[in-house]
Design an enzyme around this catalytic site. Structure first.
Site, PDB file in Angstrom:
ATOM      1  CG  ASN A   1     -47.121  57.997  -5.094  1.00  0.00           C
ATOM      2  OD1 ASN A   1     -47.798  58.719  -5.813  1.00  0.00           O
ATOM      3  ND2 ASN A   1     -47.618  57.379  -4.048  1.00  0.00           N
ATOM      4  CG  LEU A   2     -42.843  62.986  -8.134  1.00  0.00           C
ATOM      5  CD1 LEU A   2     -42.202  62.933  -9.507  1.00  0.00           C
ATOM      6  CD2 LEU A   2     -43.235  64.400  -7.814  1.00  0.00           C
TER       7      LEU A   2
ATOM      8  CB  CYS B   1     -39.100  49.446  -7.530  1.00  0.00           C
ATOM      9  SG  CYS B   1     -40.773  49.321  -8.104  1.00  0.00           S
TER      10      CYS B   1
END
Lengths: 617, 120
Positions: free
Chosen positions: A113-114, A168
């Protein structure tokens, strides 16, 4: 480079791996086999069933345990004499501060994840430790080297925001976090890796997708547009096989997510138990209909109750047996004949119902009949096996049951039905090709890591693993880019903020800009030498009260007034990141396009790279 | 293959395929791991050699404990480890030269590379 030199550098290196998932497992294995001897791993996740098809260091028995710890144990089994330290913790925890990072020669990131990646990026910059970043999604993959001052940092290029919302998970009670993916509020730029689901909570509809984010941005064509999450027939098969079939015929003591979901759906646990348990002497058809109505009707209704989940997706339709087969089933053809034989392997619902061709696609009614008939036959002819059965693709009756159940569920969700033949193929093997991409990327990471350890600066490469070979080459190495001079993270360039200083409050600034855009979680805000705001556990009462009061004030009315021309310094102590923001007052903002009433400038405006420009070196 | 995952036809094709692997060396071991995780129909390993130091350092499927591996061939040891990865795949060992064995040799497109699967 001399092989002996290489080996020496490797053996003396202390490596930090962040993330023990898809890339992490492959990477740890590769590092161990490449003679690395001192490795630390940080991962906060526990192992889930859906991980098992590519995170090969984990087994079914490990589900629920810490990924970092199990990975370490698995690798120590084939390389017993190396040091692996596993940290089952969030990489953003304060214990992993700059001093922690400074003990390593290199940091290898296989995160998903960013938010976490940015955090790691900032700490590596603060500690001046090289970072090798990586990401995979489906058949795409990328590895990049980040060295402070010499190459771009991870945040030099802006990450694109997706056009469609990256959904998601589908669950009956989705939480806000689940929709926002990694790092609430940050949109994930890329398609979720659609991992084949041995996923938990399938009954509620939760499908956990592994989120392997591709860190590369400017190559936007490499990033497929974000897929809305959708249910495939294959999910229905997995649900039918691993949840429903297991629940009805398998080990009753084994934890099954059908239980979990049923418990959530109802208030009392007794109710959940009752549904699946066959009461002595209960008519099998009645039992079958009860199960049918519960899983295809009631559970779907519960899922539908959550409006949020279905905003962008087709709503499933609840199905009740009385709608499909209103009359009690008469004794099926063939049952009478089968009475003579007790051979369990010849028992077949298809046989009873006269459905001969396994390549036919049954309609909803036929599927329902098969479902009920199969259940009847299991309880009638194979009662002894119930409680011990595991799905076997060569067990005709099991395959029939799973096909029927999957089809009924598919019909509910508007997915095309499949024949027994096709379903059998799918149920027999769960597929995933991505293990290979992760393996390739892990290999590339180690190659770059070795270059870094040998200070072989000229040979650092950003390597892309392509979906389709370009000119017969699958891998595309590119020289790393120089740092972006206007990157607020790794350069000293100040940002500019347009804001109405008479209307926006300090709180707006902190929430929307400092935390929201700059991703500083523990900020300190200063105007010159005056402290306007800070976060901390050990603040004195009057200071804390002061800051609380400041939050409510508009910028121009702060104790140290913020007006056009003011330069604010914003710092995050944990990330050791500091940046300056030039404030410019602006009266009006467009409500639609600029809803925050604040506009931040100074984000990197480097021209996007085109494929044509990036010829391999 | 459209990029994100295998289609169901491809899945079915994979599950019907049988592969014979001869010679458990570094890259081959990686291949076996990946193909088993992917869900191949069956995998047959052929390597009668005993464990060597070189094999131990490159092959993560072999347990380094001498008591466990002594007396068993590379193929046998790898077979045990591989079955763990995906219980749905039949992994077996074949000794010596294959004679009257029937396998389907197919052209597979994996990661956009096409190669005939035969002997490594």
């Amino acid at each position: 480079m001399d092989a002996e030199q290489q080996l020496q550098a490797i053996k003396q290196a202390k490596v930090l791996m962040v993330g023990a998932g898809g890339i992490g497992c492959e990477l740890l294995k590769t590092l161990a086999l490449s003679s690395f001897q001192d490795i630390h791993i940080i991962d906060m996740d526990t192992i889930e069933v859906s991980n098992l098809n590519r995170q090969f260091l984990f087994r079914q028995s490990h589900v629920g345990q810490s990924k970092a710890k199990v990975a370490r144990d698995a690798v120590l089994r084939f390389k017993p004499h190396i040091n692996i330290t596993a940290h089952h913790a969030n990489v953003k925890d304060p214990e992993f501060n700059v001093d922690f990072y400074k003990q390593f020669n290199i940091v290898l990131s296989g995160l998903d994840n960013l938010d976490a990646r940015r955090h790691v990026n900032r700490l590596c910059l603060a500690a001046d430790i090289p970072l090798v970043e990586s990401g995979t999604t489906g058949f795409l993959g990328q590895v990049t080297v980040h060295m402070k001052g010499k190459t771009e940092c991870y945040e030099c290029q802006p990450k694109p925001t997706p056009k469609t919302y990256p959904v998601c998970t589908i669950t009956s009670t989705p939480s806000k976090d689940q929709f926002e993916g990694g790092g609430g509020g940050v949109s994930l730029p890329l398609a979720r890796n659609f991992s084949l689901p041995l996923a938990r909570n399938l009954l509620t509809g939760t499908i956990s997708l592994s989120c392997l984010v591709h860190p590369c941005l400017s190559f936007s064509h490499l990033c497929t547009p974000v897929l809305g999450c959708f249910i495939l027939f294959v999910h229905c098969i997995v649900w039918a096989k691993d949840l429903l079939f297991s629940k009805l015929f398998g080990d009753k003591d084994q934890e099954n997510d059908l239980n979990v979901c049923s418990n959530n759906a109802t208030s009392s646990s007794e109710h959940a138990e009752d549904v699946f348990k066959h009461i002595l002497d209960e008519d099998i058809e009645q039992y079958g209909r009860r199960i049918y109505d519960h899983v295809f009707g009631y559970n779907i209704e519960v899922a539908l109750a959550n409006e949020e989940a279905w905003k962008n997706r087709n709503r499933p339709k609840p199905t009740y047996s009385s709608d499909i087969l209103p009359d009690k089933l008469i004794q099926q053809i063939g049952n009478l004949d089968n009475g003579a034989t007790d051979d369990p392997s010849s028992v077949s619902a298809m046989g009873s119902l006269g459905l001969k061709n396994p390549r036919d696609i049954w309609n909803l009614e036929e599927n329902t009949r098969i479902f009920l008939e199969a259940l009847k036959l299991f309880f009638g002819k194979r009662e002894k096996e119930i409680g011990n059965l595991t799905f076997d693709k060569d067990d005709q009756l099991a395959v029939e049951f799973v096909t029927a159940a999957a089809n009924i569920r598919a019909a509910s969700f508007g997915i095309p039905l499949h024949s027994l033949f096709e379903a059998k193929g799918i149920a027999g093997n769960i597929v995933h090709a991505v293990a290979t991409t992760n393996a390739i990327i892990a290999g590339l990471i180690v190659i770059e890591a070795i270059k870094v350890l040998l200070c072989d600066t000229n040979s650092y490469r950003m390597t892309y693993c392509l979906q389709h070979p370009s000119r017969k080459m699958l891998l595309m190495p590119v020289e790393p880019f120089e740092p972006n001079k206007s990157c607020y993270v790794c350069s000293e360039t100040p940002l500019s903020l347009q804001v109405n200083t008479h209307r926006s409050t300090l709180r707006d600034f902190v929430e929307k800009i400092v935390k929201g855009k700059l991703r500083m979680d523990f900020p300190l805000i200063m105007h010159g030498s005056a402290l306007l705001y800070e976060v901390g556990d050990d603040l004195e009462e009057d200071m804390a009260a002061n800051y609380a009061a400041n939050l409510h004030k508009v910028l121009s009315e702060l104790p140290s007034p913020v007006t056009s021309g003011t330069v604010l310094t914003v710092e995050d102590l944990q990330q050791e990141l500091s940046c300056n923001i030039n404030i410019k007052h602006r009266e009006e903002f467009d409500e639609e396009n600029e809803p925050d009433g604040m506009l931040l400038f100074g984000w990197t405006q480097a021209p996007p790279m085109n494929m044509d420009n990036s010829l391999p070196v | 293959m459209n990029g994100e995952e295998l289609t169901e036809q491809e899945t079915a094709l994979l599950s019907k395929s049988h592969i014979l692997v001869s010679g458990m060396k570094g890259a081959v071991v990686e291949f076996c791991k990946n193909i088993v995780l992917a869900g191949i129909g069956s995998l047959t390993l052929m390597d009668d050699r005993m464990v060597t130091q070189e094999a131990l350092s490159a092959d993560f499927l072999i347990p380094p404990d001498e008591n466990t591996f002594s007396g068993r061939s590379l193929a046998q040891l790898c077979c045990d480890s591989l079955t763990d990865f995906n219980p749905m795949v039949r992994v077996s060992v074949e000794q010596g030269e294959p004679l009257l064995l029937i396998f389907s040799i197919i052209r597979l497109n994996i990661i956009a590379l096409s190669f005939d699967l035969a002997f490594f």
